[in-house]
Design a protein around this motif. Structure first.
Motif, PDB file in Angstrom:
ATOM      1  N   ARG A  69       2.230  57.518  40.145  1.00  0.00           N
ATOM      2  CA  ARG A  69       3.404  58.228  40.362  1.00  0.00           C
ATOM      3  C   ARG A  69       4.211  58.404  39.553  1.00  0.00           C
ATOM      4  N   SER A  75       0.138  62.527  38.654  1.00  0.00           N
ATOM      5  CA  SER A  75      -0.307  61.749  39.861  1.00  0.00           C
ATOM      6  C   SER A  75      -1.727  61.041  39.973  1.00  0.00           C
ATOM      7  N   ALA A  76      -2.230  60.132  39.849  1.00  0.00           N
ATOM      8  CA  ALA A  76      -3.319  59.381  39.917  1.00  0.00           C
ATOM      9  C   ALA A  76      -3.813  58.583  40.818  1.00  0.00           C
ATOM     10  N   VAL A 105     -12.136  58.687  42.360  1.00  0.00           N
ATOM     11  CA  VAL A 105     -10.715  58.705  41.054  1.00  0.00           C
ATOM     12  C   VAL A 105     -10.265  59.873  40.849  1.00  0.00           C
ATOM     13  N   SER A 106      -8.896  59.863  40.997  1.00  0.00           N
ATOM     14  CA  SER A 106      -8.674  61.868  41.296  1.00  0.00           C
ATOM     15  C   SER A 106      -7.740  61.733  40.450  1.00  0.00           C
ATOM     16  N   ALA A 107      -6.891  63.002  39.340  1.00  0.00           N
ATOM     17  CA  ALA A 107      -5.574  63.210  38.685  1.00  0.00           C
ATOM     18  C   ALA A 107      -4.991  63.754  38.989  1.00  0.00           C
TER      19      ALA A 107
END
Length: 432
Positions: free
Chosen positions: A104, A286-287, A305-307
């Motif tokens: 973050r 954030s990721a 996977v996230s962002a």
């Protein structure tokens, strides 16, 4: 000084040297310069430096919000899954692991952290100025007590000289009484005078021990009264003849209190700015990486996977932000009044010290003349008594007058040295 105080001080003189082995060894002879250097290592000074270091660590804590925030997570889950209907398999135990890695980063906070950091930096500058002020005040205290101790030692010499004179008179009068040229009452009077002088001598010795105890305490050492002082001279400084306006101008440039006030004002202004930014938005990004797998089927696992980017904005906090703004504004107004009071106080300190110097210089000249006159008077009284034309009262009064004149001269010298030390501190220039 009362006899009770002297008794207590005498007891302290016996007890305090017992603890001197726990600290720094006392020098054989202490100079004024060495005594003043101890102001830098006084324990109160070190406590202030620790407070300063604590504020510096808060800066690092505040700046941490500007850097990426990394996190790792690990979860283990287990459960039983089944169905009560016919044809379904029996209940089974299912369990697995979930691993995650997240980051973050603050993108923009409209200067909230930066303002808080600059406010803490301003408070550090104010603390440093306060430390310098504490050091200056302690140096003044040490110097004043140093002169006081030297004066006490000089008064002890006066008392010893008085005892010697009284002893000499007693011996001469005893010889005259033995020859029947003087009445026995003269001998009794001489014995009373010697006893009085001896009592004053013992009191002077205790006063020296008291002065050394106070000096030892002000320096932050546990030497008690077991050390000697080197002589010091109070030289005339160049600032003594300056006008009040010139002295005030020098003080405004040199006094650490004014630098502390400026730093404090900057700190309060930044606190006001920080309070106004309390409701400002905060934008952050954030990721994350998430992976899960079953204990029974290691090869069967899933990942993701996230962002994201988000904004947090508090529109209304019940009036807390406005209250903080009002508080900071009031603090700034209070500081302005304190600055005016400080300037007035410094003006009074400068003028009082300058007038004190002038008064003590005149008094010192008078006492020096009085000592010369008292010496001549005693010599004349001794000659008159030996020639049979003077009385024991005349001789006793002359000896007492000389002792009193010498004591007044010592006190005048102390007062002049103390006034010069106060003027130097009031100006804020240690080089003078």
């Amino acid at each position: 000084m009362s006899s009770l105080n002297r008794a207590v001080l005498a007891l302290l003189c016996l007890l305090l040297p017992l603890s001197s082995a726990m600290g720094e060894e006392a020098p054989r002879a202490l100079s004024l310069e060495q005594a003043l250097l101890l102001a830098d290592s006084h324990f109160e000074q070190r406590l202030g430096e620790l407070d300063l270091q604590s504020t510096q660590t808060r800066i690092a804590s505040s700046e941490a919000g500007l850097y990426p925030q990394l996190s790792v997570s690990a979860d283990f889950s287990a459960g039983v899954r089944g169905n009560t209907g016919e044809g379904y398999p029996d209940p089974s135990l299912q369990h697995g692991f979930d691993l995650g890695l997240g980051i973050r980063q603050l993108v923009y906070d409209f200067g909230r952290i930066d303002t808080r950091v600059r406010s803490l930096e301003a408070s550090i500058e104010a603390q440093q100025s306060q430390l310098e002020r504490m050091r200056a005040q302690r140096r003044l205290l040490i110097e004043l007590l140093y002169w006081q101790t030297l004066a006490a030692e000089a008064l002890l010499e006066v008392a010893e000289e008085s005892v010697a004179n009284r002893q000499k008179h007693l011996e001469r009068i005893a010889a005259f009484v033995e020859l029947d040229t003087r009445p026995p009452i003269d001998l009794v009077q001489a014995q009373v005078d010697l006893a009085t002088a001896s009592t004053e001598l013992e009191a002077a010795r205790i006063d020296v021990s008291l002065a050394k105890l106070q000096l030892s305490e002000s320096m932050g050492v546990d030497w008690g009264a077991d050390f000697e002082l080197l002589p010091a001279s109070s030289q005339q400084t160049s600032i003594e003849n300056e006008s009040s306006e010139a002295l005030l101008s020098r003080a405004l440039e040199s006094r650490v209190e004014f630098r502390a006030q400026a730093a404090r004002r900057q700190q309060l202004e930044l606190e006001l700015e920080a309070a106004e930014l309390s409701n400002a938005p905060v934008i952050s990004a954030s990721a994350g990486l998430q992976e899960g797998f079953s204990v029974d089927e290691i090869d069967a696992h899933g990942w993701s996977v996230s962002a994201a980017i988000g904004i947090q904005w508090s529109f209304y906090d019940g009036g807390a932000t406005q209250a903080a703004v009002d508080e900071a504004s009031i603090a700034i107004l209070s500081l302005e009044l304190e600055e005016q009071m400080l300037k007035l106080q410094v003006m009074q300190e400068l003028e009082a010290a300058r007038l004190e110097i002038l008064s003590n210089q005149t008094q010192l000249q008078s006492t020096q003349a009085a000592v010369l006159g008292a010496q001549e008077r005693l010599a004349l009284a001794e000659g008159r008594y030996e020639n049979g034309v003077g009385s024991i009262i005349e001789l006793s009064d002359a000896a007492l007058s000389l002792s009193s004149a010498r004591s007044q001269q010592v006190r005048a010298e102390l007062s002049l040295a103390a006034a010069r030390a106060k003027l130097k501190t009031a100006v804020g220039d240690e080089s003078e």
